[in-house]
Design a protein around this motif. Structure first.
Motif, PDB file in Angstrom:
ATOM      1  N   GLY A  12       2.553   2.165  69.124  1.00 45.87           N
ATOM      2  CA  GLY A  12       1.203   1.744  68.800  1.00 45.87           C
ATOM      3  C   GLY A  12       0.280   2.917  68.545  1.00 45.87           C
ATOM      4  N   GLU A  13       0.665   4.112  69.027  1.00 47.81           N
ATOM      5  CA  GLU A  13      -0.109   5.321  68.740  1.00 47.81           C
ATOM      6  C   GLU A  13       0.090   5.761  67.295  1.00 47.81           C
ATOM      7  OE1 GLU A  13       0.210   8.443  71.860  1.00 47.81           O
ATOM      8  OE2 GLU A  13       1.405   6.941  72.916  1.00 47.81           O
ATOM      9  N   LEU A  14       1.230   5.404  66.702  1.00 43.38           N
ATOM     10  CA  LEU A  14       1.470   5.713  65.292  1.00 43.38           C
ATOM     11  C   LEU A  14       0.702   4.767  64.386  1.00 43.38           C
ATOM     12  CD1 LEU A  14       5.371   6.172  65.333  1.00 43.38           C
ATOM     13  CD2 LEU A  14       3.608   7.902  65.772  1.00 43.38           C
ATOM     14  N   TRP A  15       0.678   3.496  64.800  1.00 47.11           N
ATOM     15  CA  TRP A  15       0.015   2.446  64.024  1.00 47.11           C
ATOM     16  C   TRP A  15      -0.431   1.393  65.034  1.00 47.11           C
ATOM     17  CZ3 TRP A  15       3.005  -1.095  60.000  1.00 47.11           C
ATOM     18  CH2 TRP A  15       2.128  -2.043  59.481  1.00 47.11           C
ATOM     19  N   HIS A  16      -1.723   1.330  65.278  1.00 53.20           N
ATOM     20  CA  HIS A  16      -2.230   0.427  66.309  1.00 53.20           C
ATOM     21  C   HIS A  16      -1.903  -1.027  65.967  1.00 53.20           C
ATOM     22  CE1 HIS A  16      -4.642  -1.164  69.522  1.00 53.20           C
ATOM     23  NE2 HIS A  16      -5.420  -1.819  68.679  1.00 53.20           N
ATOM     24  N   ASN A  17      -1.358  -1.731  66.968  1.00 58.74           N
ATOM     25  CA  ASN A  17      -1.012  -3.151  66.807  1.00 58.74           C
ATOM     26  C   ASN A  17      -0.106  -3.397  65.604  1.00 58.74           C
ATOM     27  OD1 ASN A  17      -2.182  -4.225  69.082  1.00 58.74           O
ATOM     28  ND2 ASN A  17      -3.981  -5.054  68.058  1.00 58.74           N
ATOM     29  N   HIS A  18       0.879  -2.520  65.449  1.00 50.75           N
ATOM     30  CA  HIS A  18       1.809  -2.716  64.339  1.00 50.75           C
ATOM     31  C   HIS A  18       2.707  -3.928  64.587  1.00 50.75           C
ATOM     32  CE1 HIS A  18       5.463  -1.435  66.473  1.00 50.75           C
ATOM     33  NE2 HIS A  18       4.788  -0.406  66.954  1.00 50.75           N
ATOM     34  N   PRO A  19       3.150  -4.597  63.520  1.00 53.95           N
ATOM     35  CA  PRO A  19       4.088  -5.710  63.673  1.00 53.95           C
ATOM     36  C   PRO A  19       5.436  -5.181  64.136  1.00 53.95           C
ATOM     37  CG  PRO A  19       3.875  -5.117  61.368  1.00 53.95           C
ATOM     38  CD  PRO A  19       2.850  -4.301  62.112  1.00 53.95           C
ATOM     39  N   GLU A  20       6.123  -5.956  64.952  1.00 56.81           N
ATOM     40  CA  GLU A  20       7.403  -5.470  65.485  1.00 56.81           C
ATOM     41  C   GLU A  20       8.517  -6.501  65.275  1.00 56.81           C
ATOM     42  OE1 GLU A  20      10.425  -3.456  66.707  1.00 56.81           O
ATOM     43  OE2 GLU A  20       8.489  -2.552  66.229  1.00 56.81           O
ATOM     44  N   LYS A  21       8.844  -7.299  66.298  1.00 59.67           N
ATOM     45  CA  LYS A  21       9.939  -8.259  66.148  1.00 59.67           C
ATOM     46  C   LYS A  21       9.420  -9.557  65.520  1.00 59.67           C
ATOM     47  CE  LYS A  21      12.894  -5.593  68.333  1.00 59.67           C
ATOM     48  NZ  LYS A  21      11.985  -4.536  68.815  1.00 59.67           N
ATOM     49  N   ALA A  22      10.361 -10.338  65.018  1.00 57.62           N
ATOM     50  CA  ALA A  22      10.039 -11.629  64.420  1.00 57.62           C
ATOM     51  C   ALA A  22      10.976 -12.691  64.983  1.00 57.62           C
ATOM     52  CB  ALA A  22      10.174 -11.564  62.897  1.00 57.62           C
ATOM     53  N   PHE A  23      10.591 -13.944  64.792  1.00 62.35           N
ATOM     54  CA  PHE A  23      11.491 -15.070  65.002  1.00 62.35           C
ATOM     55  C   PHE A  23      11.863 -15.556  63.623  1.00 62.35           C
ATOM     56  CE2 PHE A  23      11.824 -19.836  65.609  1.00 62.35           C
ATOM     57  CZ  PHE A  23      13.141 -19.788  66.045  1.00 62.35           C
ATOM     58  N   ALA A  24      13.156 -15.487  63.309  1.00 61.28           N
ATOM     59  CA  ALA A  24      13.622 -15.868  61.975  1.00 61.28           C
ATOM     60  C   ALA A  24      14.837 -16.772  62.099  1.00 61.28           C
ATOM     61  CB  ALA A  24      13.968 -14.631  61.154  1.00 61.28           C
ATOM     62  N   MET A  25      15.039 -17.608  61.094  1.00 64.29           N
ATOM     63  CA  MET A  25      16.170 -18.522  61.081  1.00 64.29           C
ATOM     64  C   MET A  25      16.805 -18.569  59.702  1.00 64.29           C
ATOM     65  SD  MET A  25      15.013 -21.733  63.484  1.00 64.29           S
ATOM     66  CE  MET A  25      16.743 -22.057  63.904  1.00 64.29           C
ATOM     67  N   ARG A  26      18.053 -18.983  59.685  1.00 68.45           N
ATOM     68  CA  ARG A  26      18.703 -19.221  58.403  1.00 68.45           C
ATOM     69  C   ARG A  26      17.913 -20.270  57.626  1.00 68.45           C
ATOM     70  NH1 ARG A  26      24.527 -18.491  57.662  1.00 68.45           N
ATOM     71  NH2 ARG A  26      24.367 -20.427  56.449  1.00 68.45           N
ATOM     72  N   ALA A  27      17.782 -20.057  56.337  1.00 67.50           N
ATOM     73  CA  ALA A  27      17.017 -20.987  55.509  1.00 67.50           C
ATOM     74  C   ALA A  27      17.631 -22.388  55.508  1.00 67.50           C
ATOM     75  CB  ALA A  27      16.915 -20.457  54.080  1.00 67.50           C
ATOM     76  N   ASP A  28      18.957 -22.450  55.552  1.00 68.77           N
ATOM     77  CA  ASP A  28      19.565 -23.779  55.493  1.00 68.77           C
ATOM     78  C   ASP A  28      19.277 -24.594  56.751  1.00 68.77           C
ATOM     79  OD1 ASP A  28      21.309 -22.405  57.206  1.00 68.77           O
ATOM     80  OD2 ASP A  28      23.078 -22.666  55.921  1.00 68.77           O
ATOM     81  N   TYR A  29      19.184 -23.944  57.906  1.00 73.33           N
ATOM     82  CA  TYR A  29      18.817 -24.683  59.119  1.00 73.33           C
ATOM     83  C   TYR A  29      17.415 -25.269  58.974  1.00 73.33           C
ATOM     84  CZ  TYR A  29      17.845 -25.895  63.974  1.00 73.33           C
ATOM     85  OH  TYR A  29      17.512 -26.594  65.114  1.00 73.33           O
ATOM     86  N   VAL A  30      16.485 -24.439  58.528  1.00 73.11           N
ATOM     87  CA  VAL A  30      15.090 -24.881  58.400  1.00 73.11           C
ATOM     88  C   VAL A  30      14.970 -25.993  57.365  1.00 73.11           C
ATOM     89  CG1 VAL A  30      12.742 -24.152  57.815  1.00 73.11           C
ATOM     90  CG2 VAL A  30      14.240 -22.619  59.119  1.00 73.11           C
ATOM     91  N   ASP A  31      15.624 -25.827  56.236  1.00 76.96           N
ATOM     92  CA  ASP A  31      15.541 -26.829  55.175  1.00 76.96           C
ATOM     93  C   ASP A  31      16.104 -28.182  55.621  1.00 76.96           C
ATOM     94  OD1 ASP A  31      14.406 -24.930  53.541  1.00 76.96           O
ATOM     95  OD2 ASP A  31      16.274 -24.446  52.491  1.00 76.96           O
ATOM     96  N   GLN A  32      17.160 -28.135  56.415  1.00 81.07           N
ATOM     97  CA  GLN A  32      17.786 -29.374  56.883  1.00 81.07           C
ATOM     98  C   GLN A  32      17.092 -29.974  58.105  1.00 81.07           C
ATOM     99  OE1 GLN A  32      21.991 -28.506  57.493  1.00 81.07           O
ATOM    100  NE2 GLN A  32      22.052 -27.388  55.560  1.00 81.07           N
ATOM    101  N   HIS A  33      16.381 -29.129  58.866  1.00 78.34           N
ATOM    102  CA  HIS A  33      15.779 -29.574  60.130  1.00 78.34           C
ATOM    103  C   HIS A  33      14.321 -29.109  60.239  1.00 78.34           C
ATOM    104  CE1 HIS A  33      20.157 -28.615  60.987  1.00 78.34           C
ATOM    105  NE2 HIS A  33      20.119 -29.926  61.182  1.00 78.34           N
ATOM    106  N   PRO A  34      13.454 -29.528  59.317  1.00 76.34           N
ATOM    107  CA  PRO A  34      12.069 -29.029  59.337  1.00 76.34           C
ATOM    108  C   PRO A  34      11.309 -29.394  60.613  1.00 76.34           C
ATOM    109  CG  PRO A  34      12.306 -30.866  57.800  1.00 76.34           C
ATOM    110  CD  PRO A  34      13.689 -30.456  58.190  1.00 76.34           C
ATOM    111  N   ASN A  35      11.517 -30.599  61.156  1.00 76.53           N
ATOM    112  CA  ASN A  35      10.793 -30.996  62.365  1.00 76.53           C
ATOM    113  C   ASN A  35      11.343 -30.290  63.594  1.00 76.53           C
ATOM    114  OD1 ASN A  35       9.074 -32.736  60.948  1.00 76.53           O
ATOM    115  ND2 ASN A  35      10.580 -34.382  61.018  1.00 76.53           N
ATOM    116  N   ALA A  36      12.648 -30.110  63.656  1.00 76.00           N
ATOM    117  CA  ALA A  36      13.245 -29.353  64.755  1.00 76.00           C
ATOM    118  C   ALA A  36      12.769 -27.902  64.707  1.00 76.00           C
ATOM    119  CB  ALA A  36      14.767 -29.429  64.682  1.00 76.00           C
ATOM    120  N   THR A  37      12.643 -27.365  63.496  1.00 76.73           N
ATOM    121  CA  THR A  37      12.153 -25.987  63.344  1.00 76.73           C
ATOM    122  C   THR A  37      10.740 -25.852  63.881  1.00 76.73           C
ATOM    123  OG1 THR A  37      13.537 -25.617  61.388  1.00 76.73           O
ATOM    124  CG2 THR A  37      11.635 -24.172  61.677  1.00 76.73           C
TER     125      THR A  37
END
Length: 437
Positions: A253-278
């Motif tokens: 954070g000293e290099l870049w204050h409040n920099h983005p770090e980890k994400a929550f990501a999923m396979r596109a096919d899971y999301v496309d098939q299960h939008p409400n579960a996602t």
């Protein structure tokens, strides 16, 4: 895989393509209008499935997944068959995402923010075969560290690399190799340590060997002298100090204050098939992020993280930095650090598309992505901030925590460099050290 994607054009052509692709990524059209880019957010409805397999690496920024499981947030939103599965490395995470749960892999993961793009583009997959991914949320801001071995204890290395650069050069002149470790090529830890070194005049492709080491193996490898410096999340930097092996040069954070770090990501096919579960998964993780952010919960979160099934590390190696107390191991102590990890505060959960653009530009900078990449099209395919907004609305998230724009605006780094998502080419031109593909 670290194979570069070739670009069949000469240097002038590469420059032309780079200008064109980055210019396309800038401009108000990408950031200012909020209707989704070709996507339709699904309305609330019955869950298509109650199961999902989610991977994680043993790091404190995976805490929202641990908490969502331990505190019953997944179950509260109907996702009663979620498995949160430890991965041995980011390479394993990638491989299991490519497999998918149908082939004994995983559906989604706690992941380095740049990885969904490296996987979706095929830049870091076997034979460069793409596996479409969606970024659904950011899991945290900042909270990583760059550590240095105890042989450089007297230098008290920090943001200024002048003495460290000289020490590394002297070591090399004596016939010894110098190494910097990160966790995945083109991943966030790779980009932070490269940015730090390059800002200090060290070319990470010429002046030092950059190696890949899984997070949980960093301390052991530093102990046997496998590297001079590394970048990783907690608890491994704190553990390094407690074991007397090295110290913290800086928290990222000293290099870049409040920099983005980890994400929550999923396979596109899971999301496309299960939008409400996602969306149910998203809402559970958002609730967990809010829980993790609250100061009164930090001790419990640290206790959860310490468990064998999660990080499997001593509580004492986790609690201090999770509460914002930083002992750098050099006599420098910062209480309630402004650079501590954020899980929800400061719009930490929202996946700004401008941040994804920076990750793509930096991967171009170091030759991991081709310079003719259509960044705007890739961001539109991968970043599903529209689903985040829908889930936030259904969860009743305060409007103050929902950004009005897809861009966080101009970002300023510790060395004075500025990244304007409306003009990424100017940022790249301002960087003296780079290795374009």
């Amino acid at each position: 895989m670290t194979k570069k994607m070739s670009v069949p054009v000469d240097a002038a052509g590469r420059r032309h393509f780079l200008k064109a692709s980055l210019a396309a990524a800038g401009g108000a059209a990408l950031w200012s209008s909020l209707p989704s880019l070709g996507w339709t957010a699904e309305s609330t409805g019955p869950l298509e499935t109650r199961s999902a397999k989610l991977g994680f690496i043993a790091l404190t920024d995976a805490a929202p997944l641990f908490v969502a499981d331990e505190k019953g947030f997944f179950a509260r939103h109907g996702m009663t068959e979620v498995q949160v599965l430890k991965q041995s490395s980011w390479g394993t995470t990638r491989d299991n995402l490519v497999l998918g749960s149908a082939s004994n892999g995983i559906d989604g993961a706690h992941i380095l923010s740049s990885m969904p793009y490296l996987i979706s583009s095929g830049a870091m997959t076997a034979n460069n075969v793409p596996t479409p991914m969606y970024t659904l949320a950011r899991l945290n801001l900042a909270g990583q560290c760059i550590s240095v071995g105890k042989e450089y204890q007297e230098l008290k290395v920090g943001l200024d690399l002048a003495e460290f650069r000289q020490a590394l050069a002297a070591k090399q002149a004596g016939g010894q190799q110098v190494k910097a470790a990160m966790t995945f090529p083109g991943g966030t830890h790779d980009l932070w340590i490269r940015y730090w070194m390059a800002a200090g005049g060290i070319d990470p492709n010429q002046d030092i060997a950059t190696i890949v080491v899984p997070p949980a193996q960093m301390v052991a490898n530093m102990k046997v002298g496998s590297m001079d410096t590394f970048c990783v999340c907690e608890p491994w930097n704190e553990q390094l100090i407690h074991q007397g092996i090295g110290y913290t040069a800086n928290t990222t954070g000293e290099l870049w204050h409040n920099h983005p770090e980890k994400a929550f990501a999923m396979r596109a096919d899971y999301v496309d098939q299960h939008p409400n579960a996602t969306k149910a998964l998203l809402k559970a993780i958002m609730e967990a992020q809010i829980f993790c952010e609250q100061p009164e919960n930090r001790e419990e979160v640290a206790q959860i993280c310490a468990k064998r099934r999660w990080i499997n590390a001593p509580f004492k190696d986790i609690i201090n930095r999770m509460q914002g107390h930083f002992d750098y191991g050099t006599g420098r102590i910062v209480e309630n650090s402004p650079h501590q990890m954020r899980y929800w505060k400061d719009q930490a959960s929202y996946p700004f598309q401008s941040h994804d653009l920076w990750f793509l530009v930096e991967n171009m900078r170091w030759g991991y992505l081709p310079t003719d990449l259509d960044t705007q099209a890739l961001i539109a395919r991968v970043n599903r901030e529209d689903l985040w907004r829908t889930a936030a609305a259904e969860l009743g998230v305060d409007k103050a925590d929902i950004p009005a724009s897809r861009s966080r605006g101009i970002e300023t780094f510790f060395d004075g460099k500025r990244f304007d998502p409306e003009n990424p080419m100017a940022y790249l031109d301002s960087l003296a050290i780079k290795t374009l593909a």
